[in-house]
Every structure is written in structure tokens, then in C-alpha cells.
Enzyme design. Structure first.
Site, PDB file in Angstrom:
ATOM      1  N   SER A 285       0.804  -1.213   0.000  1.00 60.43           N
ATOM      2  CA  SER A 285       0.000   0.000   0.000  1.00 60.43           C
ATOM      3  C   SER A 285       0.841   1.268   0.000  1.00 60.43           C
ATOM      4  CB  SER A 285      -0.911   0.022   1.230  1.00 60.43           C
ATOM      5  OG  SER A 285      -1.488   1.296   1.384  1.00 60.43           O
ATOM      6  N   ARG A 331       2.071   9.132  -7.513  1.00 60.94           N
ATOM      7  CA  ARG A 331       2.524   7.808  -7.926  1.00 60.94           C
ATOM      8  C   ARG A 331       3.329   7.834  -9.221  1.00 60.94           C
ATOM      9  NH1 ARG A 331      -2.959   4.269  -6.619  1.00 60.94           N
ATOM     10  NH2 ARG A 331      -2.639   4.224  -4.361  1.00 60.94           N
TER      11      ARG A 331
END
Length: 639
Positions: A285, A331
């Protein structure tokens, strides 16, 4: 008239959704019981939509290809779910969440849809708490919040590394209640193969019973696709092995436009590939970046154990390059930076294809018990998979294909270009642009299913009150079933020598190498040629043992891979057409002097919407121009 009528409401951005709710047509409670809705997919978006629609009084038929909705891939969204509650009093707001999503998506998403997603996020959290989701709480009793990549506030609600699973269980409990009351008919172990369109409207689906192979017809007044993403086109991805594109591709073939297929989320914190026999990659995660520090050795080819590499010999490259955000850059930025370091020879591990995610400073500062409380499930999973205890040694991570940015085009009501066909959650393109911020998937899925679709689908169904239930013995159903059956029989009849998985692996390698994090014109053209040749070989030499009329998992895989060839070709075509670097999609021909992504707003500020032209390799491009009236398009900078 343009095929793309987005139906974005007029007026001030903050008032659009409320004004729209006040103006849409309604279906009165008595009439809802005469209307049928099919929901394909029972992850967080599908289960929440099915249960909410049934609660409203509609008749719902829900389909999933698992033995239980609890197995949906929503469980993998471990880290958290965003909402602008501002419990931390650190300056957060709905508007700031909206700005972060727009900026994080590299200005390639609709303002109105994004603002609505941010606005509804608070309702979603309240609803999930009421449904019993055990969010981690701080001493005051309020749900706790942590930070995720691309933001400078704490707005992510979490449940100790099990957030997706707990949110799904909350939706599943609501779905079970409606099943028990007879308002939802649950069809487990069913695979949607075809969409049935009657007089231009979505009226049903063709499914295959995965246990006995029986082909089935199901009709409804509207069809909702909540079938998730197609990141498994890369073969190795963070998605569940069963994730696929067959349902949305079936809709695309019947006229639903496909938007931004070349946009794919690349996640920076996957466990690296361990061997050649893996069928998927495991996601760690993004919440781990909240406390973990990412580094590589300062010296090329340094293969020493991380404990032997002293602090001054480490390069905390994200903190060095992006001091304002450090390890919490979005990201796409984190993924490209990791790839660059590894490609330059600074990667960790024997393969050099990983970087370190180190918690030693956080453990030293906060104590082991605090870190264990936050991440126990994730640390245990990492140790079980790799044999390394993250409390004693840094994790090793590397980017991987993850969430699907592209999907079926939908208007503000979440309806596709086929009237009566809706797409929600990851199945559509609408909320994230070219890159999704962390903890945004559960936010979108819960918002779409609980609060948006139940309102907007009524606007369509208000015109269907007088439409009687459709029979499935019509010409359209017969034709759709015949097409589905013929494809299955054709796959089995090839009787070649090569396995389905071997083709999937080769396709995945082409896609990852040439249409993954880094792309260029030469490689994209080469990839399209290679995909076409591999597809032809597949239809000449694939081996699918068994028959159509039985449990046949190789046949299931063959159906998915056959569709992946056409989707992969379109992904490359879309990436080739977009000659800019955007989000996680780095075109080598379009970069700044310091090697960062270079958008070209003058030419590519649009949603690419591809129209099927009767062949998997033939598409027409439609464009939905993006207009930014409330934010200023500017260079993304996290420095």
C-alpha cells in the site's frame, strides 16, 4: 450532433451537483418495482450500487464471476479512502481535494466530475462508518487520518492495512440484506460475454455459467457495468488475476466509446518480481510511504546488504529531487524516479530492479508499537511473501501496472454513449485524468455506487416506466447469444499447441516494455505490429482443452486474452496519437530539460474517445475538449 454530450450542468462549480439533483427526473416509489436493473460486478462500486438501487425499490440482478462478492478486487485497496473532513485541522477542504485530484491527474479530467467526487467523499465516509467499517481511530474518538502521495494534508481514512476489504464487507452486508429481502437476485460464477442492444438501448446481457458452461440470457431496463480495470493486460500487475476487460470490450463493440485506453496507473510500491513463474505482483500500500523513506545506494552496482550501507552512502532521491513533497510525491512521479535510478545502475537487490523502502527512522522516532498499529497487516504480508521482516530490514519495491485510468466514456450521469448502459467505478474514465492520487479508488467507487448512480439512473428510467419487461426470445438476444457461443466454440476448435498463459505473458511483455511507463513513437509502432502478429498466432495455435459445456478455466482465460489483443492494440494506438508526456505516460519525445514530463496543452487537452469500426484494429477518434474554468493549468511541480 456530436456523439459526446457530456451533460455537465450550468452554473457555479460548487452548485452543479446540487442543482443537477434538483432538476433530474424522478421515478416514484411505486413505479420502481416495475423496473429491472442489471449490475455486472459486485466490488465496492457494484455492491454499493446494487444494494442502494434495491433499497430504493428497483428490481436488481447482480452478477459476479467469483463464488462470492467478497472476493472482488476492491479488497486490494489496502491503504485507505480519501475524504475532505479536515479532522486534522490542517487546511483541508472539498476545494483543496478537488485541486489535488485535478493536478494529480495532470489536468486531463473533467472539472465537474472531479469536484463532485470530492464533494461526495464526505458522505461516503459517513455512510461507511454507519455501515460498520472499523476505521482506525485516534484518542479523541474521531477516525484517524494519514497522508498519501501528491498532497500536503492528512485526509486518508484507513483500517490498518485492510481498508478495501472492510469497505467491501460493509457494502456486502448491505447487498446481503437486499438479497434476503428478494430485491436483489444474485448470480454468482457468471461471466458477461455480450451486451444486448435493442433499438439503440441497452436491454440485457449474455452470460456464461462458469460452473456448467450454460449460456444464459438476462434482460433489464438498464445495465450497469462495475467490472473494474484491465491492468492484467500487462500479465504481471497488482490486479487480481481474474481482472479483465471482456465486459467493457463487449460494450465497446456495440457502440460504447472507449476513452483514454492508453492511460494506466503505475504504482510505485509493488513487491518486485521474484521469479519467472509468478502470475501477478503484490501491492504494498501507498500508505507505507507516509512513514517509509525511499533510497538507493549512492554508488552504482552496490550490492551490499542494506544494513552495511551507511547513511551518508544512501541517496534518498525523492527527498533530494522533490523537497516539498519528498516521499509523498504522486505515484507517477515516484514510479518514473524509481525506474530512472534502476536503469542508471543504482537499483537494489541482485537484479538491480528495485529500491528500498525503509522504516528504521520512523520506528526509532515513533516506536515499534505505533508503526505496528498502522501497518501490521502489510508488514506481515511482506514477510510472508519475501521472508524478510520489514522491522529488521528495508522492504524492496518497484513500480507495476495498477489502476486503469482509461475506460468507457460516460457523461455527467455516468451513462455511456449507449442509452441505458452505465459504467461506474474503475470501469469508466471520468474522475482521475492521466494519473490517480492514492486512496482515490475507494472514494470514487463508493461515491458512484452509493450517491451518484442512484440519482442519475432515475433520470433515464423515468422514461422507461411504461416499457414492459423485455422477453429474451427476441432476435437481438438470439443474435448476441449466437455470437458469444461461436466465439467459445472457435477458441476450443483451434486445438493448437501453445497455452493461453504463454500468449498472455508475451502480450504482457510487449505492453509493459513499449506501452508502460516509457513510450516512444518507434516502439509503439513496433508494438502494434507485434500484437497483430501474436494475435494471428493465437488464433492459429492456441490450445484450449476441454469443451464449452463444462467448467473450463482455460476457456475463461482464452476469452479474456482474445479481448486483450484488441485492447492492447488500441492502447498503443491511443498512446501513439498522444504525443505528449502526461501523468504516468512518459513520451521520450516530450520531456523538459531536467527530464520531467512535458504536457502539450495546446494540442492534447482533451479526452480521447475511440469508436469501434467493426474490427479490433479499426477505430475512429472523437475528442471531448477539456475546459478549465476554476483551475489554472500549470506545470506540475512537487519540488
Amino acid at each position: 450532433m456530436s456523439k459526446l454530450q457530456s451533460k455537465i450542468p450550468e452554473g457555479i462549480l460548487a452548485d452543479k451537483w446540487q442543482n443537477h439533483k434538483d432538476s433530474v427526473k424522478l421515478v416514484n416509489p411505486v413505479s420502481r418495482s416495475s423496473l429491472d436493473i442489471i449490475v455486472v460486478g459486485t466490488g465496492l462500486s457494484g455492491a454499493s450500487a446494487a444494494s442502494t438501487l434495491a433499497e430504493l425499490g428497483y428490481n436488481v440482478k447482480a452478477f459476479c464471476f467469483h463464488d462470492s462478492p467478497r472476493r472482488a478486487h476492491s479488497v486490494a485497496a489496502q491503504g485507505g479512502i480519501n475524504a475532505a473532513k479536515n479532522y486534522k485541522n490542517d487546511g483541508d477542504s472539498v476545494y483543496r481535494l478537488f485541486i489535488d485530484i485535478i493536478k494529480g491527474g495532470d489536468y486531463r479530467a473533467r472539472e465537474a466530475n472531479v469536484y463532485r467526487a470530492a464533494e461526495i467523499s464526505n458522505q461516503s465516509i459517513d455512510h461507511l462508518v454507519a455501515a460498520g467499517v472499523p476505521f482506525t481511530r485516534e484518542y479523541s474518538g474521531y477516525p484517524d487520518n494519514i497522508s498519501f502521495g501528491g498532497v500536503q494534508v492528512s485526509r486518508t481514512f484507513y483500517a490498518q492495512g485492510q481498508t478495501g476489504q472492510q469497505c467491501l464487507l460493509g457494502a456486502y452486508s448491505g447487498l446481503n440484506r437486499q438479497i434476503a429481502q428478494g430485491r436483489v437476485i444474485m448470480y454468482n460464477r457468471r461471466d458477461m460475454l455480450e451486451l444486448v442492444v435493442v433499438d439503440g438501448q441497452a436491454r440485457g446481457i449474455i452470460t456464461r455459467n462458469l460452473v456448467n458452461g450454460e449460456i444464459e440470457r438476462h434482460s433489464a431496463h438498464a445495465v450497469v457495468l462495475a467490472t473494474g480495470g484491465y491492468g492484467t493486460i500487462y500479465y504481471l500487475s497488482t490486479l487480481a488475476v481474474g481482472s479483465n476487460a471482456t465486459a467493457v470490450w463487449a460494450a465497446h463493440r456495440k457502440g460504447a466509446l472507449f476513452s483514454n485506453p492508453g492511460f494506466m496507473q503505475i504504482h510505485p510500491t509493488s513487491i518486485p518480481q521474484l521469479n519467472e513463474y509468478q502470475g501477478k505482483l503484490i501491492l504494498m500500500s501507498e500508505s507505507l510511504r507516509n512513514d517509509g523513506r525511499i533510497w538507493v545506494p549512492r554508488t552504482k552496482g552496490d550490492k551490499r546488504h542494506p544494513d552495511e550501507i551507511k547513511e551518508e552512502e544512501r541517496d534518498y532521491y525523492l527527498e533530494r529531487r522533490y523537497p516539498a513533497f519528498g516521499n509523498l510525491v504522486p505515484r507517477d512521479v515516484a514510479s518514473r524516479a524509481a525506474k530512472e535510478r534502476c536503469d542508471a545502475g543504482y537499483g537494489a537487490g541482485d537484479s538491480g530492479q528495485s529500491v528500498y523502502l525503509d522504516f528504521s527512522k520512523a520506528i526509532e522516532k515513533q516506536g515499534r508499537k505505533v508503526i505496528e498499529k498502522k501497518y501490521r497487516n502489510l508488514f506481515e504480508m511482506y514477510e510472508k511473501i519475501t521472508g524478510v521482516n520489514p522491522f529488521n530490514e528495508p522492504m524492496r519495491i518497484y513500480p507495476a501496472g495498477h489502476y486503469t485510468m482509461g475506460g468507457l466514456w460516460v457523461d455527467y450521469n455516468l451513462m455511456t454513449t449507449i442509452p441505458g448502459l452505465f459504467a461506474i467505478g474503475e470501469s469508466n474514465f471520468s474522475d482521475h485524468g492521466a494519473n490517480r492520487l492514492g486512496a482515490g479508488s475507494l472514494m470514487q467507487c463508493a461515491g458512484d455506487g452509493y450517491f451518484i448512480l442512484p440519482v442519475t439512473i432515475g433520470d433515464y428510467l423515468a422514461g422507461e416506466i411504461k416499457t414492459p419487461r423485455l422477453h429474451t426470445d427476441t432476435r437481438e438476444f438470439e443474435k448476441a447469444e449466437k455470437a458469444a457461443r461461436e466465439k467459445l466454440l472457435r477458441l476450443v476448435a483451434v486445438n493448437g499447441r501453445q497455452t493461453v498463459t504463454s500468449f498472455h505473458k508475451r502480450l504482457g511483455r510487449i505492453m509493459w516494455d513499449m506501452c508502460g511507463m516509457v513510450r516512444n513513437e518507434e516502439n509503439l509502432k513496433k508494438a502494434m505490429k507485434m500484437i497483430k502478429e501474436l494475435k494471428e498466432m493465437f488464433w492459429r495455435d492456441v490450445r484450449v482443452p476441454g469443451t464449452v459445456n463444462e467448467l473450463n478455466q482455460e476457456l475463461e482465460k482464452a476469452v479474456k486474452v482474445a479481448d486483450f489483443f484488441d485492447l492492447g492494440f488500441l492502447m498503443c494506438q491511443d498512446a501513439l496519437d498522444r504525443k505528449e508526456s502526461c501523468g504516468a505516460h512518459f513520451r521520450e519525445e516530450s520531456q523538459t530539460s531536467d527530464g520531467e514530463a512535458q504536457r502539450i496543452d495546446s494540442d492534447f487537452s482533451y479526452v480521447a474517445c475511440w469508436e469501434y469500426r467493426g474490427d479490433g484494429e479499426k477505430h475512429d477518434l472523437n475528442k471531448e475538449e477539456l475546459r478549465f474554468e476554476n483551475v489554472k493549468m500549470q506545470k506540475r511541480s512537487y519540488k
